[in-house]
Design an enzyme around this catalytic site. Structure first.
Site, short mmCIF file in Angstrom:
data_model
loop_
_atom_site.label_atom_id
_atom_site.label_comp_id
_atom_site.label_asym_id
_atom_site.label_seq_id
_atom_site.Cartn_x
_atom_site.Cartn_y
_atom_site.Cartn_z
CE1 TYR A 105 -4.08 -1.79 0.79
CE2 TYR A 105 -2.69 -3.41 2.07
CZ TYR A 105 -3.94 -2.81 1.50
OH TYR A 105 -4.83 -3.99 1.28
NE ARG A 107 -5.43 2.85 2.66
CZ ARG A 107 -6.36 1.97 2.97
NH1 ARG A 107 -6.25 1.07 3.27
NH2 ARG A 107 -7.58 2.60 3.05
CG ASP A 263 -15.89 -4.70 1.35
OD1 ASP A 263 -15.93 -4.73 2.44
OD2 ASP A 263 -14.82 -4.64 0.55
#
Ligand code: ADP
Length: 316
Positions: A105, A107, A263
């Site tokens: 990542y 981020r 999700d």
């Protein structure tokens, strides 16, 4: 029109195409992030619900592509705020020779982390008009510590205005400075939330819970109106108005990629509930959606493929 706002981060996704690592290498580029994934599936099932992401992007080209992608999925971009200095987060997926995936990542300074500092009065009044406000443990983890008070004040303000607050305690350890920090923020989240959709696995990592009963007992002291506990193929336990319902899940045989199981479950479940469906039929729709998604690679199943599921449901 019912209106739901989902708060969180969508990232640029880079996925290594098949074959061994080499330089230069072709990669596929997409967009994904937990609340974004939920928003997509919610909207795909329930086109009559207005679905808005509350997030921040930059002024760069990739941010523009992402906004276009949101629109192509029918999401409303009014609460996609713009940072003049930051850009979207990014992650890459590598697959080794045995098929094992790993994620990297970038981020830590993404635009989405600054969403709260970009939130103005007009946006807050829009939020107050929503029927539902959804956030996850990942949304919580990326809020800058100096904005946390503002976030909790906002949530209580929304709750007072009649907005239903929904929390999925999706836990990613590497986003938190310590487990104590997670616990204290989750305590505040559980205090304000009307609906909570935890996974047993997440609560095991944080609190050591091993099963539905332990998660349920932990949540009991909070004023949660609807508790939906997920545990992969082991079923779903819902506690609502002091009644309990356990729904069996048919395990998927052709499991391809479990990314976005929770999700997609959330998106379908919350859409169904907003649309006025009962608990059992909402869980069944959610489980069907998640079961379909995990038989396909990636977080977002292509629209055309997903239509087969929509069609199947409408024929029944
Ligand atoms: P998360 O992605 O948050 O860890 P879970 O693993 O609990 O969530 O999965 C969410 C939902 O996805 C489950 O409630 C179930 O409906 C569905 N699901 C997950 N794994 C399977 C499986 N192996 N077979 C069928 N359904 C599954």
């Amino acid at each position: 029109m019912k209106k739901v706002v989902l708060f969180g981060e969508c990232m640029v996704e880079l996925k290594q195409n098949q074959g061994a690592y080499q330089v230069p290498m072709a990669m596929s580029q997409g967009f994904a992030g937990d609340v974004f994934n939920a928003a997509v599936y919610l909207k795909r099932w329930f086109a009559d619900i207005q679905v808005q992401l509350l997030t921040a992007l930059g002024t760069d080209e990739m941010s523009q592509h992402m906004k276009d992608y949101f629109e192509s999925e029918g999401l409303n971009n009014d609460l996609v705020l713009t940072s003049e200095t930051k850009i979207p987060g990014l992650y890459s997926i590598q697959t080794d020779s045995s098929g094992e995936r790993s994620f990297t990542y970038w981020r830590s300074d993404s635009a989405a982390r600054y969403t709260l500092s970009l939130l103005e009065e007009t946006a807050i009044s829009q939020l107050k008009q929503a029927d539902m406000f959804f956030f996850s443990g990942i949304s919580l983890a990326i809020i800058q510590p100096e904005h946390r008070d503002q976030f909790w004040q906002l949530l209580w303000q929304l709750k007072d205005a009649g907005v239903e607050i929904v929390f999925d305690p999706n836990y990613r350890g590497r986003l938190w400075s310590s487990i104590e920090d997670t616990k204290s923020q989750y305590d505040l989240a559980l205090q304000v939330s009307d609906k909570v959709l935890p996974g047993v696995e997440d609560f095991e990592a944080i609190y050591g819970h091993k099963n539905f009963e332990q998660v349920k007992a932990f949540c009991q002291p909070y004023n949660i109106k609807e508790l939906v506990i997920k545990d992969g193929p082991n079923g779903v336990l819902v506690v609502h108005q002091e009644q309990e319902m356990f729904v069996d899940i048919a395990p998927v045989e052709n499991l391809v990629d479990t990314t976005s199981a929770g999700d997609s479950f959330n998106g379908a479940y919350l859409g169904a509930r907003l649309f006025g469906q009962g608990i059992e039929s909402s869980v069944l729709l959610a489980a069907k959606t998640a079961g379909f998604v995990i038989q396909h690679p990636g977080a977002i199943v292509p629209k055309e493929t997903f239509y087969n599921l929509l069609l199947e449901q409408h024929i029944q």
